[in-house]
Design a protein around this motif. Structure first.
Motif, PDB file in Angstrom:
ATOM      1  N   SER A 197     -35.961  41.023  -6.805  1.00 47.75           N
ATOM      2  CA  SER A 197     -34.858  41.649  -6.069  1.00 47.75           C
ATOM      3  C   SER A 197     -35.360  42.358  -4.814  1.00 47.75           C
ATOM      4  CB  SER A 197     -34.128  42.652  -6.976  1.00 47.75           C
ATOM      5  OG  SER A 197     -33.602  42.012  -8.120  1.00 47.75           O
TER       6      SER A 197
ATOM      7  N   ILE B  79     -32.468  47.856 -12.134  1.00 55.79           N
ATOM      8  CA  ILE B  79     -32.613  46.408 -12.338  1.00 55.79           C
ATOM      9  C   ILE B  79     -33.701  46.126 -13.360  1.00 55.79           C
ATOM     10  CG2 ILE B  79     -33.205  44.232 -11.202  1.00 55.79           C
ATOM     11  CD1 ILE B  79     -32.065  45.458  -8.604  1.00 55.79           C
TER      12      ILE B  79
ATOM     13  N   SER C 263     -40.834  49.275  -4.937  1.00 57.90           N
ATOM     14  CA  SER C 263     -39.502  48.969  -4.434  1.00 57.90           C
ATOM     15  C   SER C 263     -39.557  48.935  -2.913  1.00 57.90           C
ATOM     16  CB  SER C 263     -38.497  50.013  -4.923  1.00 57.90           C
ATOM     17  OG  SER C 263     -37.182  49.647  -4.542  1.00 57.90           O
TER      18      SER C 263
ATOM     19  N   ALA D  57     -34.135  41.457  -1.096  1.00 57.87           N
ATOM     20  CA  ALA D  57     -33.529  42.485  -0.252  1.00 57.87           C
ATOM     21  C   ALA D  57     -34.265  42.619   1.076  1.00 57.87           C
ATOM     22  CB  ALA D  57     -33.526  43.829  -0.990  1.00 57.87           C
TER      23      ALA D  57
ATOM     24  N   LEU E 190     -29.605  44.402  -2.679  1.00 55.10           N
ATOM     25  CA  LEU E 190     -29.124  43.657  -1.514  1.00 55.10           C
ATOM     26  C   LEU E 190     -28.122  44.494  -0.719  1.00 55.10           C
ATOM     27  CD1 LEU E 190     -28.644  40.099  -3.084  1.00 55.10           C
ATOM     28  CD2 LEU E 190     -30.475  40.848  -1.565  1.00 55.10           C
TER      29      LEU E 190
ATOM     30  N   PHE F  76     -36.068  35.475  -9.509  1.00 54.66           N
ATOM     31  CA  PHE F  76     -35.036  35.663  -8.499  1.00 54.66           C
ATOM     32  C   PHE F  76     -33.659  35.433  -9.117  1.00 54.66           C
ATOM     33  CE2 PHE F  76     -38.893  34.325  -6.261  1.00 54.66           C
ATOM     34  CZ  PHE F  76     -39.035  35.381  -5.369  1.00 54.66           C
ATOM     35  N   ASP F  77     -32.850  36.473  -9.114  1.00 58.21           N
ATOM     36  CA  ASP F  77     -31.502  36.441  -9.660  1.00 58.21           C
ATOM     37  C   ASP F  77     -30.599  37.171  -8.675  1.00 58.21           C
ATOM     38  OD1 ASP F  77     -29.096  36.949 -11.016  1.00 58.21           O
ATOM     39  OD2 ASP F  77     -30.092  37.086 -12.961  1.00 58.21           O
TER      40      ASP F  77
ATOM     41  N   THR G  16     -37.715  40.608 -12.575  1.00 57.11           N
ATOM     42  CA  THR G  16     -36.472  40.443 -11.823  1.00 57.11           C
ATOM     43  C   THR G  16     -36.325  41.532 -10.769  1.00 57.11           C
ATOM     44  OG1 THR G  16     -35.420  39.434 -13.748  1.00 57.11           O
ATOM     45  CG2 THR G  16     -33.964  40.247 -12.026  1.00 57.11           C
TER      46      THR G  16
ATOM     47  N   ALA H 166     -29.809  41.145  -8.376  1.00 59.54           N
ATOM     48  CA  ALA H 166     -30.361  41.791  -7.175  1.00 59.54           C
ATOM     49  C   ALA H 166     -29.306  42.475  -6.316  1.00 59.54           C
ATOM     50  CB  ALA H 166     -31.108  40.753  -6.333  1.00 59.54           C
TER      51      ALA H 166
END
Length: 460
Positions: free
Chosen positions: A122, A110, A306, A126, A255, A246-247, A118, A251
């Protein structure tokens, strides 16, 4: 009384509840060396993960050191939360917490395609999704039997081998002979350590390989060791990549992965409970473990990492030592917090040559791919059912973006994001075909299934 995860949870009175090995107190003189042993058995995972992120995103040494401090702090906080538990957060089992290798792969994907802010957004989305679906745990986990998990993990491993190779070759894909040689020597040292050593030293084979590769780089001139400047104690940087963006479409890989982790958490929790001498109660314990995962991951997103995930790989150490107490892993958590705050440690580690990191990462993510193959084997694809066709089509959809990167170039942005991610395309295909064609053979995965973990790597 019914807990918020929808299951009856009435503890027995303390006077009648039998003592369990997992709740045994350990004297301090024994606790410290046992905790150090657990730290040694997992330290290579956060170190190698941070170097992979820093190398892929071209982070300067100071930022790399700060990110490593953040990851070590979160590993420590996560181990404390899972081991001790607070309310219905944390499984109160001897878990440690690590940055997820597969989740890191998706984070980097990403970040490369949509930017690091972004990717941070994500991670937050998530983690929030994982919290939101816990009331539906028993329904969601059935969407990810071993066949689906195997496809997902195998595709993640393949995609990350390609990313790790770029650490050796550079962004243009053209590697200098000395960088390739240094990476190969690092892989060879890792293999030798894994084959020749035993016990906790074998579990640290990736860390030993990185140390050996760094020594070779400095002594032969194949690379250089340049620690970041700084000393003393310091807190890691907050939002190191800037404010999150936030996209939802961008994401999607994380997700989808956050939902698949429910199946993995189930297997880890059942295995850990039995090993620690506690009767497994996944309906109660899995949501508690997952809540801690999600909350630490939310914090991780704010510090540039992450998703953070629990790992039962240290169970083997508990078996060897004959100590199953959760207070030992809690002690390991305290040590990790101290190491995370000690910036000289993280700044020294940040100086490891990039080709060495690439060589170690190749080993780690090749093992992830093999774990996917092992999961697919559990799905019994040789039977007369539709599992083999489901796996074949799902892998095809997942490999197409890697083999033909421009295949979906003419599609709209949202479709290109979904279909262009091999992990998302392959996983969604596996889920849909499994639901349409039905699960066949012994590869069904209910809430009590024991699923192998892609995190269980020979990375120490």
């Amino acid at each position: 009384m019914a807990g918020d995860d929808g299951m009856t949870d009435i503890p027995a009175p303390a006077a009648t509840r039998p003592a369990e090995p997992v709740d045994a107190r350990v004297p301090l003189r024994r606790l410290v060396p046992l905790a150090v042993q657990h730290v040694l058995a997992m330290i290579a995972a956060p170190v190698s993960t941070v170097f992979l992120v820093a190398g892929t995103l071209r982070m300067p040494p100071g930022a790399t050191a700060s990110l490593l401090s953040a990851v070590l702090l979160l590993c420590g906080a996560g181990a404390l939360l899972q081991s001790l538990g607070v309310w219905r957060i944390g499984g109160r089992l001897p878990f440690v917490m690590l940055p997820g290798g597969a989740a890191t792969a998706l984070f980097l994907q990403i970040a490369q395609e949509h930017g690091a802010p972004t990717a941070t957004g994500s991670v937050l989305l998530a983690a929030a999704l994982l919290l939101a679906v816990l009331p539906l745990y028993t329904r969601v986990v059935r969407l990810f039997p071993p066949l689906v998990m195997g496809v997902t993990v195998l595709l993640i491993g393949i995609a990350m081998i390609r990313v790790a190779a770029r650490l050796v070759t550079g962004p243009d894909g053209t590697g200098e002979p000395r960088a390739v040689l240094l990476a190969a020597l690092t892989v060879a040292a890792t293999l030798a350590a894994y084959v020749l050593l035993r016990g906790v030293w074998r579990q640290t084979s990736v860390l030993i390989g990185m140390a050996a590769g760094t020594v070779v780089a400095v002594t032969t001139g194949l690379g250089s060791f340049a620690p970041a400047a700084g000393d003393g104690f310091a807190l890691p940087a907050f939002l190191p990549f800037g404010p999150p963006r936030f996209d939802l479409v961008a994401a999607l890989p994380l997700l989808v992965f956050s939902l698949t982790t429910l199946a993995e958490i189930t297997g880890q929790t059942v295995l850990n409970s039995e090993t620690a001498g506690r009767t497994p109660v996944p309906e109660r314990d899995v949501p508690r473990v997952a809540r801690a995962d999600a909350l630490v991951s939310l914090a991780g997103g704010l510090f540039g990492t992450s998703l953070m995930v629990t790992s039962a790989e240290n169970i083997g150490i508990g078996r060897l030592a004959g100590v199953r107490s959760r207070f030992v892993t809690a002690g390991a958590g305290v040590l990790l917090v101290v190491v995370g705050l000690a910036t000289p440690v993280s700044r020294a580690l940040a100086g490891i040559p990039e080709a060495v990191v690439g060589g170690s990462s190749l080993v780690v993510y090749a093992v992830i791919a093999v774990m996917g193959v092992e999961m697919l084997r559990r799905a019994d694809l040789s039977g007369p059912g539709t599992g083999n066709l489901t796996a074949a089509l799902a892998l095809t959809m997942g490999l197409l973006p890697l083999l033909s990167p421009q295949l979906y170039a003419g599609f709209p942005d949202w479709a290109r994001t979904i279909l262009g991610s091999g992990v998302v395309a392959g996983t969604l295909t596996a889920v849909l075909l499994t639901a349409l064609l039905g699960r066949s053979g012994p590869g069904r995965a209910g809430p009590r299934s024991r699923l192998p973990s892609p995190r269980r790597q020979p990375r120490s």
